[in-house]
Design a protein around this motif. Structure first.
Motif, PDB file in Angstrom:
ATOM      1  N   LEU A  34      31.367  18.949  50.028  1.00 57.99           N
ATOM      2  CA  LEU A  34      30.199  19.386  50.789  1.00 57.99           C
ATOM      3  C   LEU A  34      30.089  20.903  50.685  1.00 57.99           C
ATOM      4  N   ARG A  35      28.967  21.364  50.142  1.00 51.95           N
ATOM      5  CA  ARG A  35      28.742  22.801  49.979  1.00 51.95           C
ATOM      6  C   ARG A  35      28.113  23.353  51.253  1.00 51.95           C
ATOM      7  N   TYR A  36      28.740  24.402  51.806  1.00 47.38           N
ATOM      8  CA  TYR A  36      28.216  24.953  53.059  1.00 47.38           C
ATOM      9  C   TYR A  36      27.822  26.430  52.950  1.00 47.38           C
ATOM     10  N   ALA A  37      28.216  27.124  51.882  1.00 42.44           N
ATOM     11  CA  ALA A  37      27.874  28.544  51.738  1.00 42.44           C
ATOM     12  C   ALA A  37      27.940  28.932  50.265  1.00 42.44           C
ATOM     13  N   VAL A  38      27.356  30.094  49.952  1.00 37.11           N
ATOM     14  CA  VAL A  38      27.365  30.613  48.580  1.00 37.11           C
ATOM     15  C   VAL A  38      27.535  32.131  48.628  1.00 37.11           C
ATOM     16  N   HIS A  39      27.929  32.680  47.471  1.00 33.93           N
ATOM     17  CA  HIS A  39      28.015  34.130  47.312  1.00 33.93           C
ATOM     18  C   HIS A  39      27.627  34.477  45.885  1.00 33.93           C
ATOM     19  N   GLY A  40      26.585  35.272  45.717  1.00 31.61           N
ATOM     20  CA  GLY A  40      26.094  35.634  44.399  1.00 31.61           C
ATOM     21  C   GLY A  40      26.337  37.088  44.066  1.00 31.61           C
ATOM     22  N   GLY A  41      25.858  37.484  42.875  1.00 29.68           N
ATOM     23  CA  GLY A  41      25.957  38.866  42.439  1.00 29.68           C
ATOM     24  C   GLY A  41      27.353  39.318  42.096  1.00 29.68           C
ATOM     25  N   ARG A  42      28.208  38.398  41.672  1.00 31.85           N
ATOM     26  CA  ARG A  42      29.596  38.731  41.388  1.00 31.85           C
ATOM     27  C   ARG A  42      29.759  39.158  39.931  1.00 31.85           C
ATOM     28  N   ALA A  43      30.615  40.137  39.706  1.00 28.95           N
ATOM     29  CA  ALA A  43      30.959  40.606  38.366  1.00 28.95           C
ATOM     30  C   ALA A  43      32.139  39.800  37.834  1.00 28.95           C
ATOM     31  N   PRO A  44      32.368  39.792  36.509  1.00 28.58           N
ATOM     32  CA  PRO A  44      33.522  39.059  35.967  1.00 28.58           C
ATOM     33  C   PRO A  44      34.847  39.441  36.627  1.00 28.58           C
ATOM     34  N   ALA A  45      35.034  40.712  36.925  1.00 28.87           N
ATOM     35  CA  ALA A  45      36.290  41.146  37.525  1.00 28.87           C
ATOM     36  C   ALA A  45      36.484  40.607  38.933  1.00 28.87           C
ATOM     37  N   ASP A  46      35.419  40.118  39.545  1.00 29.98           N
ATOM     38  CA  ASP A  46      35.546  39.509  40.869  1.00 29.98           C
ATOM     39  C   ASP A  46      36.175  38.127  40.805  1.00 29.98           C
ATOM     40  N   ASN A  47      36.121  37.494  39.629  1.00 31.07           N
ATOM     41  CA  ASN A  47      36.564  36.103  39.502  1.00 31.07           C
ATOM     42  C   ASN A  47      37.722  35.894  38.539  1.00 31.07           C
ATOM     43  N   PHE A  48      38.053  36.920  37.721  1.00 32.33           N
ATOM     44  CA  PHE A  48      39.108  36.762  36.728  1.00 32.33           C
ATOM     45  C   PHE A  48      40.017  37.985  36.745  1.00 32.33           C
ATOM     46  N   LEU A  49      41.316  37.732  36.753  1.00 31.52           N
ATOM     47  CA  LEU A  49      42.271  38.834  36.714  1.00 31.52           C
ATOM     48  C   LEU A  49      42.115  39.629  35.422  1.00 31.52           C
ATOM     49  N   HIS A  50      41.956  38.930  34.318  1.00 31.24           N
ATOM     50  CA  HIS A  50      41.777  39.576  33.013  1.00 31.24           C
ATOM     51  C   HIS A  50      40.323  39.362  32.601  1.00 31.24           C
ATOM     52  N   ALA A  51      39.468  40.222  33.087  1.00 31.51           N
ATOM     53  CA  ALA A  51      38.030  40.017  32.935  1.00 31.51           C
ATOM     54  C   ALA A  51      37.507  40.698  31.685  1.00 31.51           C
ATOM     55  N   ASP A  52      36.580  40.045  31.035  1.00 35.52           N
ATOM     56  CA  ASP A  52      35.831  40.640  29.931  1.00 35.52           C
ATOM     57  C   ASP A  52      34.527  41.171  30.506  1.00 35.52           C
ATOM     58  N   PRO A  53      34.313  42.488  30.466  1.00 34.47           N
ATOM     59  CA  PRO A  53      33.088  43.040  31.067  1.00 34.47           C
ATOM     60  C   PRO A  53      31.813  42.575  30.386  1.00 34.47           C
ATOM     61  N   HIS A  54      31.945  41.969  29.190  1.00 30.54           N
ATOM     62  CA  HIS A  54      30.756  41.471  28.501  1.00 30.54           C
ATOM     63  C   HIS A  54      30.335  40.097  29.009  1.00 30.54           C
ATOM     64  N   ASP A  55      31.220  39.428  29.730  1.00 35.02           N
ATOM     65  CA  ASP A  55      30.883  38.106  30.264  1.00 35.02           C
ATOM     66  C   ASP A  55      29.895  38.232  31.419  1.00 35.02           C
ATOM     67  N   ALA A  56      29.204  37.148  31.666  1.00 38.71           N
ATOM     68  CA  ALA A  56      28.363  37.082  32.865  1.00 38.71           C
ATOM     69  C   ALA A  56      29.233  36.731  34.064  1.00 38.71           C
TER      70      ALA A  56
END
Length: 283
Positions: free
Chosen positions: A21-43
């Protein structure tokens, strides 16, 4: 098709219905917000916030209790509905629920405890030991907790409504808790027997399909190596990758069918086969 027996050699239990059951969302996140080793070219990927429900006739287990409007406002999240409102859409009254599994005590998984006044809360003993111990003297460590949630947990403890577990534990035929620390000190995932076999509700053992697929952790953790071992534990516990459900991936809502057209975008049935392959979802 349901499996004939579980991995522990028992006869196959009666299957649970299993919902996200989905109760909330959060948008506008950068790759570094979701991955320890983030590629800045990713969405960047948005996050979705879920609670889960395992139901078998009169047996009801709610997995996590989410957060409410005050936490959403303080942390810039969009609250779509409260967790108790989401449960009500499936005919479940939070005030009557007797069994709640807390995968961990972070603010987005262990808020609204007071909405469940009859519940026994199940969690790993290591989690509150960390959340109320010396590590929380560091501001960075306590940032992912909400002090009012922890106070509510302590009140439930003193009321005799907390059951502690130390490692893997079968709560009922067809429902297991499994220790997967790393993201938090006492994180646990939940393995549920359904009509399509065992489904692993990973919670924050993997936030997104891509965290597990790339073995690239979400950048909030207490132990990186334990988190990486947790990825392998998820794979070992599940019959296939299509039986692992991540804790915050918005793709879960489109990966599974809604239980009713009126619940499109709100709830999905995890006991039904996914509409998309794991490989498609992990891109």
């Amino acid at each position: 098709m349901a499996e004939p027996a579980d991995v522990d050699g028992e006869e196959a239990p009666a299957p649970f219905e299993l919902y996200a059951l989905r109760y909330a969302v959060h948008g506008g996140r950068a790759p570094a917000d979701n991955f320890l080793h983030a590629d800045p070219h990713d969405a960047g990927s948005d996050l979705a916030y879920f609670i889960w429900l395992a139901r078998r006739d009169a047996e009801i287990y709610v997995i996590d209790t989410g957060f409410a409007a005050d936490a959403a406002a303080a942390r810039g999240r969009t609250l779509l509905r409260t967790p108790s409102e989401a449960l009500r859409l499936l005919g479940v009254d939070a005030a009557q629920v007797e069994q709640v599994i807390l995968t961990h005590l972070h603010y987005d998984h262990a808020g609204t405890l007071t909405e469940f006044p009859r519940a026994c809360f199940h969690l790993q003993a290591a989690e509150p030991a960390y959340a109320t111990g010396p590590c929380i003297c560091r501001p960075e460590a306590r940032a992912v907790f909400d002090v009012e949630n922890i106070v509510d947990y302590v009140r439930a403890l003193y009321a005799g409504r907390v059951t502690f577990h130390d490692g893997d534990r079968r709560l009922a035929p067809g429902l297991w808790l499994h220790s997967v620390p790393g993201h938090s000190a006492g994180l646990q995932c939940v393995r549920v027997f359904t009509r399509r076999g065992w489904v692993v509700v990973a919670s924050d053992a993997t936030h997104l399909y891509a965290n597990l697929a790339r073995r690239n952790p979400f950048p909030i953790f207490v132990d990186e190596q334990a988190l990486l071992r947790g990825f392998e534990r998820l794979v070992a516990l599940a019959p296939s990758l299509d039986h692992i459900v991540p804790g915050h991936d918005p793709a879960v809502i489109r990966a599974y069918p809604a239980p009713h057209p009126s619940l499109e975008g709100i709830a999905v049935r995890l006991d039904e086969p996914p509409l998309l392959s794991w490989q498609e979802l992990a891109r």
